[in-house]
Every structure is written in C-alpha cells, then in structure tokens.
Enzyme design. Structure first.
Site, short mmCIF file in Angstrom:
data_model
loop_
_atom_site.label_atom_id
_atom_site.label_comp_id
_atom_site.label_asym_id
_atom_site.label_seq_id
_atom_site.Cartn_x
_atom_site.Cartn_y
_atom_site.Cartn_z
N ASP A 14 -31.48 8.91 34.01
CA ASP A 14 -31.27 9.47 32.67
C ASP A 14 -31.96 10.81 32.45
O ASP A 14 -32.36 11.14 31.34
CB ASP A 14 -31.73 8.48 31.58
CG ASP A 14 -31.03 7.15 31.71
OD1 ASP A 14 -29.85 7.15 32.11
OD2 ASP A 14 -31.65 6.11 31.43
N LYS A 17 -28.48 14.37 34.29
CA LYS A 17 -27.64 14.78 35.43
C LYS A 17 -26.24 15.15 35.00
O LYS A 17 -25.66 16.13 35.46
CB LYS A 17 -27.56 13.64 36.46
CG LYS A 17 -28.89 13.24 37.04
CD LYS A 17 -28.77 12.02 37.93
CE LYS A 17 -28.49 10.71 37.22
NZ LYS A 17 -29.56 10.25 36.33
N GLY A 41 -24.88 6.00 33.32
CA GLY A 41 -24.33 6.48 32.04
C GLY A 41 -24.69 7.95 31.95
O GLY A 41 -25.85 8.29 31.75
N HIS A 42 -23.73 8.81 32.17
CA HIS A 42 -23.97 10.26 32.22
C HIS A 42 -23.32 10.91 31.00
O HIS A 42 -22.11 10.82 30.81
CB HIS A 42 -23.40 10.86 33.52
CG HIS A 42 -24.08 10.33 34.75
ND1 HIS A 42 -23.74 10.68 36.02
CD2 HIS A 42 -25.13 9.47 34.87
CE1 HIS A 42 -24.54 10.05 36.88
NE2 HIS A 42 -25.37 9.30 36.20
N GLN A 225 -28.60 7.26 38.85
CA GLN A 225 -29.97 6.73 38.80
C GLN A 225 -30.95 7.85 39.19
O GLN A 225 -30.66 9.01 38.95
CB GLN A 225 -30.12 5.50 39.72
CG GLN A 225 -29.39 4.26 39.23
CD GLN A 225 -27.90 4.25 39.54
OE1 GLN A 225 -27.50 4.43 40.67
NE2 GLN A 225 -27.07 4.01 38.54
P1 GDP Z 1 -28.02 11.08 33.03
O1 GDP Z 1 -27.83 9.63 33.26
O2 GDP Z 1 -29.03 11.68 33.97
O3 GDP Z 1 -26.74 11.87 33.04
O4 GDP Z 1 -28.65 11.23 31.57
P2 GDP Z 1 -28.20 10.42 30.24
O5 GDP Z 1 -26.91 10.96 29.77
O6 GDP Z 1 -28.29 8.97 30.47
O7 GDP Z 1 -29.40 10.78 29.27
C1 GDP Z 1 -29.74 12.08 28.95
C2 GDP Z 1 -29.64 12.24 27.42
O8 GDP Z 1 -30.28 13.43 27.03
C3 GDP Z 1 -28.21 12.38 26.92
O9 GDP Z 1 -28.12 11.81 25.65
C4 GDP Z 1 -28.00 13.87 26.86
O10 GDP Z 1 -27.00 14.26 25.94
C5 GDP Z 1 -29.35 14.33 26.43
N1 GDP Z 1 -29.77 15.66 26.90
C6 GDP Z 1 -29.55 16.26 28.10
N2 GDP Z 1 -30.21 17.44 28.16
C7 GDP Z 1 -30.85 17.59 26.99
C8 GDP Z 1 -31.74 18.58 26.47
O11 GDP Z 1 -32.07 19.57 27.11
N3 GDP Z 1 -32.24 18.36 25.21
C9 GDP Z 1 -31.92 17.28 24.48
N4 GDP Z 1 -32.46 17.15 23.27
N5 GDP Z 1 -31.09 16.32 24.93
C10 GDP Z 1 -30.58 16.48 26.18
P1 IMO Z 2 -28.13 6.97 35.33
O1 IMO Z 2 -27.20 7.37 36.44
C1 IMO Z 2 -31.65 4.62 34.26
C2 IMO Z 2 -32.13 0.77 36.25
C3 IMO Z 2 -32.01 -0.48 35.42
C4 IMO Z 2 -32.97 -1.39 36.18
C5 IMO Z 2 -32.73 -1.00 37.64
C6 IMO Z 2 -31.76 -1.90 38.38
O2 IMO Z 2 -27.53 6.98 33.99
O3 IMO Z 2 -29.41 7.73 35.43
P2 IMO Z 2 -29.11 -2.16 38.33
O4 IMO Z 2 -28.18 -2.52 37.23
O5 IMO Z 2 -28.83 -0.82 38.93
O6 IMO Z 2 -29.24 -3.22 39.38
O7 IMO Z 2 -30.57 -2.06 37.63
O8 IMO Z 2 -32.21 0.32 37.60
N1 IMO Z 2 -30.96 1.68 36.17
C7 IMO Z 2 -30.98 2.84 35.52
N2 IMO Z 2 -31.94 3.41 34.77
N3 IMO Z 2 -30.50 5.27 34.49
C8 IMO Z 2 -29.53 4.72 35.26
O9 IMO Z 2 -28.42 5.41 35.62
C9 IMO Z 2 -29.74 3.44 35.78
N4 IMO Z 2 -29.00 2.61 36.55
C10 IMO Z 2 -29.77 1.54 36.79
O10 IMO Z 2 -32.43 -0.27 34.11
O11 IMO Z 2 -34.30 -1.04 35.86
MG MG Z 3 -27.94 7.83 32.20
#
Ligand code: GDP
Ligand code: IMO
Ligand code: MG
Length: 432
Positions: A14, A17, A41-42, A225
């Site tokens: 998270d 990416k 979840g991207h 991840q």
């Molecule tokens: P990912 O799994 O690495 O793609 O990241 P996620 O989407 O799960 O979580 C990142 C969260 O931070 C999302 O809600 C993005 O919209 C948000 N986000 C990304 N970059 C920024 C930033 O520079 N500032 C803020 N405030 N939010 C951001």
């Molecule tokens: P993105 O790509 C954050 C974590 C779960 C748990 C562990 C194992 O959005 O960054 P799993 O279901 O993969 O067997 O769970 O990994 N986990 C993540 N944490 N971002 C993710 O994906 C994750 N995908 C799995 O919370 O701790």
């Molecule tokens: Mg994510």
C-alpha cells in the site's frame, strides 16, 4: 524512461504503487504483473476520479498499452471477470488490452474456504490475510497439483483434475477444520464462463515479452504487496505467499533478469502495515491516529484499518538491498504536513545488541526497539506540489535524510493521490 522498469513496494504494501505505475505507464507499451493476486488493491486517482484495481495491471487506463498477467500471478476467474465488468462498464476496453499467461495458477473457491478456515484456527496468531485464497493457491502450485489457465481452457481436463483436488481439499475442510465442503457445480459454471470470456486473451507471456523487448518496447513490471511481505525475505510467517521482491519479476513473468534496466522502490514518507506481524515503528498513540486519519489509511481491498508508524530506515535498507533499488519514489509526503516533530528510525536495539538491517527472525524483530532521530516538521501544506523547490526546506531536508539513511537516491515524490500531484526530480527524468 528506461526500456524496462520495475515498480515495487518496498515496505509492507500500500505504498502507492498503483499511482506510480499509472503515471509512468505513459512511456510504456506493456505493464506486467508477475506475482500476487486479488489480495492487492492499487488505487488510481485521475482528476478526482478514484479507481481501485486488484488483478488488472495499473496501466489499463492507457490506450495502446497491453496489460499482462504473468505466470507468477494467481488468478481467481470470478474476481477477474468481476473486475473486467466493472472497468468495461466505465468504458475501458479491458479485453482489448489484457493478456494472460496460460501457465498462471487459478484461485478457486476451495482456496478461499481454506484461507478462512486456517485463519480462524490460528486465533490470536492469525496472519491477518486478505482471505482471498492466495496462500492456499500458491501451496497447490508448489505441490504440483494446481489447476492453471491452460486447464481452464480444456473442459474435460479441468473437470478431471477438479474432481481429484476437490476430494483432497474437501477432506481437509470437513475432517480437519470441521467446516462445510465446497461444491463442484458452481466451480464448473464459473470455469465455463471464464473459458468463453478469456479464451482469446490467453497467451505465451515469456514469448510475448521477449518479442516485445526485441521490438524495443518499454515495459513496466508492477509489483504487488511489498518487500517485507516477501515469502522468503519478509517477516515470516507474517507474509504473503509470493516473491514480492525484484527477483520475482524474472521468475513470475519469464522475462530475463539481464534485461531489467531500473528498479523503483515505492515507499511512503512514513510506514503502514495491515494485518498481523512485527512493526517496530508502529505508533499506538495520537500521532499514529492522526497519520491514519490524514492518510486515509484504510485497506483498499479489505477495508481494514492500517497500522501506522514512523519511517523505518532499517527495514528500508533491507528492502533496498533485496531489490537492488535504483530509485525511491516517496509517496504521501503531504500526510506529514503540520506535524511539529517527525521521527526516523535509524537502528533497532534489543538488550545490548543493535541492528542496521532487521534481524531475519520475526520473533526477535518483534522484540526490537526502534532508535530514532528527530527532525523538525513543516507547517506549510505540501499537498499537490509539483516542484522540488516549492517544498518547504524542512521537507527537503527530511527527504534527503531518508535517501541518505537508505542509501538510495530519490527519483520521485508524491504529494497527493492524484496522478498529477507528483514531483519528478531532474536527475530521474534525465536518466530514465
Ligand atoms: P498500492 O497498493 O501500493 O497501490 O497503494 P494503495 O492504493 O493500497 O494505497 C495508497 C493510498 O494512498 C491510496 O488511497 C492512494 O490514492 C493514496 N495516495 C497515493 N499517493 C498519495 C500521496 O502522495 N498523498 C496522499 N495523500 N495520498 C496518496
Ligand atoms: P498491495 O498490492 C498490504 C498482507 C495481508 C496479510 C499478509 C498475507 O495493495 O500493496 P494474503 O492475503 O496475501 O495471504 O495476506 O499480506 N497483504 C497486503 N498488505 N497491501 C497488499 O497489497 C497486501 N496483500 C496482502 O494483510 O498481512
Ligand atoms: Mg494496496
């Protein structure tokens, strides 16, 4: 941009990416996922419109870009079809842009049942998985009994293999975990629908990548991840079941590692973790709550609250080594706006021992205390800033210190969720 670029999470997932991949895809012809599944979840935000992708690569919004799922990805046909429907309803021609490896492993309903049953049985020691069936699907792959895309395309072969594997998993579900068995008919229905809809996008991914590379295509590899969730290098057993680090690119896509030009580690300006496991810099106080609230730190897949803490340079050093990072893409700087003091963990300590990179043993790691250095915060807003020079000096100093402690230069800084709220550093754009 370099011809081939890997973008991966360098913390516990998270990191942002999706945003970075979407942004850098404007120079690419292919975006490739090489591991993980719909546990990811991207989030993409474009002109205020938010989109969360789980299985489909974050390049899907770009015309002329092929989005590829390599053989290292575990694919739930149901989740994939639902995601395709969602995006198609928004007017995105997904099936014209998507290609899937015939060797990718399937995630089927018995994997989800097993994931849930195991988590429940673990009680307080549960990993805190996303309960998407990811771990059990990888187990089947390694045990050489998995159903794959190629089986899905052949109804007879699929049913034969399904009978066998279902007998085995239903035995475990009913006799060991004492939960309901999984029925065969709904799986056959799901398989038939997926066969009809996905047949034309199944392909030989290594051959596709080799041919595209020979044609001088720019290729982005999108990690899911983060490095500290890697099955071999993460905080085992509190990890996911795939190789999330750079080595996974080659094995999970079939692209030769010699042809990878750059590896970008996406990292927050602080740290989060969702699920169980050690997290040395976790803040359980009001500052932690403040960061969670301002950063909207809620899981994009499961909706669970994310644990928040200070930037951990010790963990990041490990991540930089594991991935041979070329650059850092530091996200969510704006979330730290207004804090009086910002801390950076520079070492871990336990009893009379200190560590510059985390101990391998997660139980020992859980006992480690962070050693912090303290930096003054900035009171100005950095939200949406797009130039380094526009950043408050305190923010510049903080970022430079992060890069120095990790030993990796900064290429990009993100100051907001939107695609455009990004600072591209000159040396990054010149070299990339
Ligand atoms: P990912 O799994 O690495 O793609 O990241 P996620 O989407 O799960 O979580 C990142 C969260 O931070 C999302 O809600 C993005 O919209 C948000 N986000 C990304 N970059 C920024 C930033 O520079 N500032 C803020 N405030 N939010 C951001
Ligand atoms: P993105 O790509 C954050 C974590 C779960 C748990 C562990 C194992 O959005 O960054 P799993 O279901 O993969 O067997 O769970 O990994 N986990 C993540 N944490 N971002 C993710 O994906 C994750 N995908 C799995 O919370 O701790
Ligand atoms: Mg994510």
């Amino acid at each position: 941009m370099a011809k081939t670029m890997v973008i991966l999470g360098s913390q516990w997932g998270d990191e942002g990416k999706g945003k970075i991949v979407d942004l850098l895809t404007r120079h690419a012809q292919l975006v490739v996922r090489f591991q993980g599944g719909h546990n990811a979840g991207h989030t993409l935000v474009i002109d205020g419109n938010k989109l969360v992708l789980h299985l489909i690569p974050s390049g899907i919004l770009h015309e002329g870009v092929k989005c590829v799922l390599g053989q290292g990805v575990v694919i739930s046909p149901r989740a994939l079809m639902d995601e395709i429907d969602l995006l198609t309803n928004k007017g995105i021609p997904v099936l014209e842009r998507l290609l899937i490896s015939s060797a990718a492993t399937l995630v089927l309903p018995y994997h989800v049942a097993l994931d849930k049953a195991r988590e429940q049985a673990q009680g307080a020691k549960a990993v805190g998985t996303t309960c998407r069936g990811i771990g059990p699907a990888y187990e089947d792959k390694v045990a050489r009994r998995a159903l794959r895309m190629v089986d899905l395309m052949d109804p007879e072969q699929f049913e034969q293999k399904l009978d066998k594997i279902l007998e085995y998993h239903n035995f475990v579900l009913t006799q060991y975990y004492h939960v309901e068995p999984v029925a065969k008919e709904p799986i056959l229905k799901e398989a038939e629908e997926a066969r009809n809809r996905l047949k034309r996008v199944i392909t030989d991914v290594p051959a596709l990548l080799a041919a595209s590379y020979a044609d001088k295509a720019n290729i982005v590899f999108e990690g899911a991840q983060g490095a500290l969730l890697d099955i071999d290098h993460g905080t085992y057993p509190y990890v996911t079941s795939s190789n999330t680090t750079a080595g996974g690119v080659a094995t999970g896509s079939g692209f030769g590692p010699r042809f990878i030009d750059e590896i970008i580690g996406v990292t927050k300006a602080y740290c989060t973790r969702v699920g169980g496991g050690p997290f040395p810099t976790e803040l359980k106080d009001d500052i932690g709550k403040h960061i969670a609230q301002v950063g909207k730190e809620v899981g994009a897949t499961t909706g669970r609250p994310r644990r928040c803490g200070w930037f951990d340079a010790v963990a990041m050093r490990r991540s930089s080594q594991l991935n041979s990072l070329s650059w850092l893409a530091i996200t969510k700087l704006d979330v730290l706006d207004g804090l009086k003091e910002i801390k950076i963990c520079t070492r871990y300590r336990y009893q009379d021992q200190e560590w510059d990179v985390p101990p391998i043993d997660a139980e020992l790691l859980a006992k480690c205390e962070p050693v912090y250095e303290s930096w003054p915060g900035w009171q100005e807003s950095t939200q949406g800033l797009r130039a380094w020079d526009a950043l408050p000096v305190a923010a510049q100093k903080y970022l430079n210190r992060l890069a120095e402690l990790v030993g990796t230069p900064i290429g990009m800084v993100s100051t907001g969720a939107d695609r455009h709220d990004t600072i591209m550093l000159d040396h990054f754009t010149k070299q990339s």
